[in-house]
Design an enzyme around this catalytic site. Structure first.
Site, PDB file in Angstrom:
ATOM      1  N   GLU A   9     -49.188  17.781  69.289  1.00  0.00           N
ATOM      2  CA  GLU A   9     -48.032  17.776  68.384  1.00  0.00           C
ATOM      3  C   GLU A   9     -47.792  16.439  67.701  1.00  0.00           C
ATOM      4  O   GLU A   9     -47.364  16.387  66.553  1.00  0.00           O
ATOM      5  CB  GLU A   9     -46.732  18.138  69.130  1.00  0.00           C
ATOM      6  CG  GLU A   9     -46.625  19.561  69.552  1.00  0.00           C
ATOM      7  CD  GLU A   9     -46.748  19.698  71.044  1.00  0.00           C
ATOM      8  OE1 GLU A   9     -46.036  20.506  71.603  1.00  0.00           O
ATOM      9  OE2 GLU A   9     -47.561  18.975  71.646  1.00  0.00           O
ATOM     10  N   ASP A  82     -47.536  21.239  73.941  1.00  0.00           N
ATOM     11  CA  ASP A  82     -46.780  21.116  75.196  1.00  0.00           C
ATOM     12  C   ASP A  82     -46.834  22.397  76.035  1.00  0.00           C
ATOM     13  O   ASP A  82     -46.905  23.512  75.480  1.00  0.00           O
ATOM     14  CB  ASP A  82     -45.318  20.766  74.899  1.00  0.00           C
ATOM     15  CG  ASP A  82     -45.150  19.306  74.491  1.00  0.00           C
ATOM     16  OD1 ASP A  82     -46.097  18.526  74.673  1.00  0.00           O
ATOM     17  OD2 ASP A  82     -44.059  18.947  74.000  1.00  0.00           O
ATOM     18  N   ASP A  84     -45.058  24.771  77.376  1.00  0.00           N
ATOM     19  CA  ASP A  84     -43.850  25.589  77.484  1.00  0.00           C
ATOM     20  C   ASP A  84     -43.835  26.599  76.338  1.00  0.00           C
ATOM     21  O   ASP A  84     -44.798  26.707  75.588  1.00  0.00           O
ATOM     22  CB  ASP A  84     -42.588  24.720  77.477  1.00  0.00           C
ATOM     23  CG  ASP A  84     -42.488  23.827  76.240  1.00  0.00           C
ATOM     24  OD1 ASP A  84     -43.225  24.062  75.262  1.00  0.00           O
ATOM     25  OD2 ASP A  84     -41.669  22.888  76.249  1.00  0.00           O
ATOM     26  N   GLU A  86     -42.200  26.750  73.447  1.00  0.00           N
ATOM     27  CA  GLU A  86     -42.329  26.182  72.102  1.00  0.00           C
ATOM     28  C   GLU A  86     -43.763  25.716  71.848  1.00  0.00           C
ATOM     29  O   GLU A  86     -44.317  25.938  70.773  1.00  0.00           O
ATOM     30  CB  GLU A  86     -41.358  25.010  71.918  1.00  0.00           C
ATOM     31  CG  GLU A  86     -39.901  25.401  71.820  1.00  0.00           C
ATOM     32  CD  GLU A  86     -39.600  26.342  70.673  1.00  0.00           C
ATOM     33  OE1 GLU A  86     -40.109  26.125  69.552  1.00  0.00           O
ATOM     34  OE2 GLU A  86     -38.866  27.329  70.895  1.00  0.00           O
ATOM     35  N   TYR A 298     -44.476  15.972  82.493  1.00  0.00           N
ATOM     36  CA  TYR A 298     -43.765  16.685  81.426  1.00  0.00           C
ATOM     37  C   TYR A 298     -42.273  16.772  81.727  1.00  0.00           C
ATOM     38  O   TYR A 298     -41.869  17.075  82.846  1.00  0.00           O
ATOM     39  CB  TYR A 298     -44.356  18.079  81.249  1.00  0.00           C
ATOM     40  CG  TYR A 298     -43.870  18.765  79.995  1.00  0.00           C
ATOM     41  CD1 TYR A 298     -43.956  18.130  78.755  1.00  0.00           C
ATOM     42  CD2 TYR A 298     -43.311  20.035  80.045  1.00  0.00           C
ATOM     43  CE1 TYR A 298     -43.511  18.756  77.606  1.00  0.00           C
ATOM     44  CE2 TYR A 298     -42.874  20.671  78.893  1.00  0.00           C
ATOM     45  CZ  TYR A 298     -42.969  20.014  77.675  1.00  0.00           C
ATOM     46  OH  TYR A 298     -42.522  20.630  76.531  1.00  0.00           O
ATOM     47  N   ARG A 300     -39.770  18.652  80.425  1.00  0.00           N
ATOM     48  CA  ARG A 300     -38.973  19.885  80.313  1.00  0.00           C
ATOM     49  C   ARG A 300     -39.375  20.802  81.464  1.00  0.00           C
ATOM     50  O   ARG A 300     -40.381  21.498  81.396  1.00  0.00           O
ATOM     51  CB  ARG A 300     -39.208  20.562  78.955  1.00  0.00           C
ATOM     52  CG  ARG A 300     -38.647  19.755  77.796  1.00  0.00           C
ATOM     53  CD  ARG A 300     -38.735  20.487  76.468  1.00  0.00           C
ATOM     54  NE  ARG A 300     -38.227  19.640  75.401  1.00  0.00           N
ATOM     55  CZ  ARG A 300     -38.967  18.828  74.643  1.00  0.00           C
ATOM     56  NH1 ARG A 300     -40.275  18.768  74.850  1.00  0.00           N
ATOM     57  NH2 ARG A 300     -38.429  18.090  73.697  1.00  0.00           N
ATOM     58  N   HIS A 345     -44.920  24.044  86.716  1.00  0.00           N
ATOM     59  CA  HIS A 345     -44.608  22.655  86.387  1.00  0.00           C
ATOM     60  C   HIS A 345     -44.284  21.897  87.666  1.00  0.00           C
ATOM     61  O   HIS A 345     -43.900  22.482  88.674  1.00  0.00           O
ATOM     62  CB  HIS A 345     -43.370  22.579  85.481  1.00  0.00           C
ATOM     63  CG  HIS A 345     -43.576  23.174  84.128  1.00  0.00           C
ATOM     64  ND1 HIS A 345     -43.002  22.632  82.999  1.00  0.00           N
ATOM     65  CD2 HIS A 345     -44.261  24.254  83.708  1.00  0.00           C
ATOM     66  CE1 HIS A 345     -43.335  23.358  81.948  1.00  0.00           C
ATOM     67  NE2 HIS A 345     -44.093  24.362  82.364  1.00  0.00           N
TER      68      HIS A 345
END
Length: 690
Positions: A9, A82, A84, A86, A298, A300, A345
């Site tokens: 990203e 990432d 997740d 999104e 990470y 989140r 995670h």
């Protein structure tokens, strides 16, 4: 020619990966999403099963063309966004744009940007997880339907520019509910009676607890006076001494929510600032002697799981630096009752415990260092031994009445040697030292202290408290707390007063309208259930279209009723004493993107606006003008001269109205963990009140 193209990203992430991978890999950044719903229209074909109409985000055309060129030159394309929802959606859009077949194992993911993690991920590429993408799209479509269907009604009936959001509206409702509790709160009177007593040498203060083994409640002065009369001539005798050992377990490693809460309490960071800095630490920073390196896992996550490798490294560090007795006994987590914890995670931890805060301090900004140290301290302490307290509870008899006092002393600090958890509210600490006493010992009464109290209303939410309540009630996900809190302030629905959230008149009106016409949208249980349904889509147990159809059937009916029955609401602007220098009208207070400002009510004939100036009652040391509160472009408060730009005096610390007692120069107020102290701005003087 590069054999493999890896797309991430951000440029920071690309830079860190480039360090670990050789010249056979080309790393490019998508700069976040490349496609999204259009801003100018709903962008959802409701009649065709709620199909989203994605377009290339404005300004991303050249970037996407460049990615296509690089993809054409590569033997293999890997998508490393990432790990997740999104991130999966970004990879899905990229795969479609670059014509990567659905069956192609093109997706790699890692939870820390370290060489081992990146190289390991290259060995295990997988296909795009369509369930994860479906969950992200369902959330995006739901949010778009709510925002683009309700907001125009609010524009027409209340005020232009308002918005309603599926999660943000519930957050405002929670703040409004708390304000209502505070306004309706009726305080109850109650009294306490303390006794100052003396043993052989030391004094002790005990509090009245019970009468005839029944806990006592004193409701007024008359009751207090009657008790005082009954006990004033009684003998005070030590009835019972209980000693015990209490263990305090170390904290769990950070989740997104607990990190945001603790950064707010200990560092004064907003949730938005915490996430921005955590993103930088995760994606990688230039560390002296190492180059670009990801410092944390990470950020989140709602899991507190820790990898075996990380536990081992922490254990070796603790044993070497603190001693074997400070090593935890395999303790990492308590049972988590929250649904859908993402246990793939880990919790948020440093990628290497050996990269101590002090070792990397010179390579980080002040705020990066503060957050990294908080994460590092929290993780290492989570792997340490429990703290042990010796506790003493003493019961003292005075006739039929029992007074009690308790205290504790730290026997073994354990994890507290490194870290203690913050708290939202001041709590009474039970750490007073009790003098040596014996059962049956008679104590001398020095004085009785009756004191009147009143019960207090519940406090307004701090940012940490609001994050905690959103998490506890299942509103949103770790990634949504920061943007939700940010947007409700920017929209003028809530404001901060002494660091706590208070709803504005506008916020209360919008919530009232939503409660009347769109009760589901601001219903806490309904919103939490919707999160659970989104989780079911992610796990493949529910279809996206089923969820959207079920929601929209009743939502559409409510939209029609609101259009017909909602009457126009007039919100009057607050009038100030400031006169418009162009037309003489009293200026009004408006809410803008960067906070409140003054505007002429004669708009559009008169377009005069000016900032609201708050004087602090201190004169400028350079020109004698008034010092005022200002805001930087990033929203940080500082203090400057009202004669700017002619006088450019500024101070990040609040100037004191007291001159330096040593040299008479301006002093500023500095805040530390131990409180406030005043420091002279004259470097040659060096006066400090602490």
């Amino acid at each position: 020619m590069a054999k493999s193209l890896i797309i991430v990203e951000s440029p920071a992430k690309a830079k860190t990966l480039s360090k670990y991978l050789g010249k056979n890999y080309k790393i490019e950044a998508s700069m976040g999403h490349i496609k999204d719903l259009p801003k100018s229209q709903l962008g959802i074909d409701i009649e065709s099963g709620f199909m989203p109409k994605y377009i290339t985000i404005r300004g991303k055309g050249p970037l996407l063309n460049n990615l296509k060129k690089e993809a054409a030159k590569a033997d293999k394309i890997l998508l490393a966004t990432d790990p997740d929802r999104e991130g999966e959606a970004i990879s899905w859009h990229l795969a479609n744009a670059l014509d990567i077949p659905e069956s192609e194992p093109c997706r790699i993911e890692f939870y820390e940007i370290t060489k081992n993690a990146v190289l390991e991920s290259l060995k295990h590429p997988r296909t795009i997880n369509t369930d994860l993408v479906e969950a992200q799209q369902a959330r995006r479509i739901l949010d778009r339907l709510v925002g683009y269907k309700i907001s125009p009604i609010l524009w027409r009936k209340v005020k232009w520019g308002l918005s309603a959001g599926r999660v943000q509206s519930v957050a405002v409702r929670i703040i409004c509910d708390r304000e209502k509790e505070i306004k309706e709160f009726i305080p109850d009177e109650y009294w306490t009676i303390d006794a100052d007593l003396k043993g052989d040498k030391d004094k002790i203060r005990a509090r009245l607890h019970s009468k005839n083994n029944k806990k006592i409640k004193i409701e007024n002065k008359e009751q207090a006076d009657m008790i005082l009369e009954e006990i004033k001539n009684k003998t005070f005798e030590v009835a019972e001494i209980k000693t015990s050992e209490r263990r305090k377990m170390p904290p769990l490693t950070f989740t997104t929510s607990s990190m945001q809460q603790e950064a707010a309490r200990k560092l004064g960071f907003t949730a938005k600032k915490t996430m921005m800095i955590a993103q930088q630490l995760y994606e990688g920073l230039d560390i002296k002697g190492e180059g670009a390196v990801g410092l944390i896992t990470y950020m989140r996550t709602d899991s507190t799981r820790v990898s075996e490798q990380a536990k081992k490294e922490a254990a070796e560090y603790i044993e070497h630096n603190y001693g074997k007795e400070y090593l935890g006994s395999g303790y990492t987590a308590r049972k988590n009752n929250k649904k859908n914890v993402q246990d793939a995670h880990e919790g948020i931890r440093p990628t290497s415990v050996l990269r101590t805060p002090e070792k990397v301090k010179d390579s980080l900004t002040r705020d990066q260092y503060k957050l990294y140290k908080l994460i590092w301290d929290r993780f290492v302490s989570s792997q340490m031994a429990a703290a042990v307290y010796d506790t003493v509870s003493v019961s003292i008899r005075a006739g039929e009445y029992i007074f009690k006092v308790s205290g504790s002393t730290v026997k073994f600090p354990g994890f507290m040697l490194l870290y203690t958890e913050g708290s939202d509210e001041d709590s009474e600490k039970d750490d007073s030292k009790i003098p040596q006493l014996k059962e049956g010992q008679v104590l001398k009464l020095l004085k009785l202290i009756p004191e009147q109290h009143f019960t207090q209303p519940p406090p307004r939410y701090t940012e940490a408290m609001l994050v905690k309540v959103l998490e506890e009630k299942g509103i949103g996900r770790p990634s949504t707390y920061a943007p939700t809190i940010d947007v409700i302030q920017k929209r003028g629905y809530v404001e901060k007063e002494k660091g706590r959230f208070k709803p504005t008149e506008l916020g209360e009106i919008v919530v009232q309208i939503l409660q009347e016409f769109f009760s589901d949208i601001v219903d806490i249980d309904f919103t939490a259930e919707m999160e659970e349904k989104l989780d079911k889509i992610e796990s493949g147990h529910q279809k996206r279209q089923e969820l959207l159809e079920s929601f929209y059937t009743s939502f559409e009916k409510k939209l029609k009723i609101a259009e017909q029955e909602l009457k126009k609401v007039k919100i009057e602007d607050e009038v100030s004493d400031e006169k418009c220098e162009f037309c003489g009208r009293n200026m009004v207070i408006k809410n803008g993107r960067y906070g409140k400002f003054l505007a002429c009510p004669g708009f559009p004939e008169c377009k005069n606006t000016k900032p609201i100036i708050t004087e602090i009652g201190v004169k400028c040391p350079q020109c004698g003008g008034n010092l005022i509160v200002r805001k930087s472009k990033r929203g940080r408060t500082f203090y400057g001269c009202s004669n700017y730009p002619n006088c450019k005096f500024v101070s990040w610390n609040k100037p004191s109205d007291e001159p330096c007692p040593k040299c008479g120069a301006l002093m500023v107020i500095k805040k530390t963990k131990n409180g406030e102290h005043k420091v002279c701005t004259n470097k040659e003087c060096g006066y400090d009140s602490k």
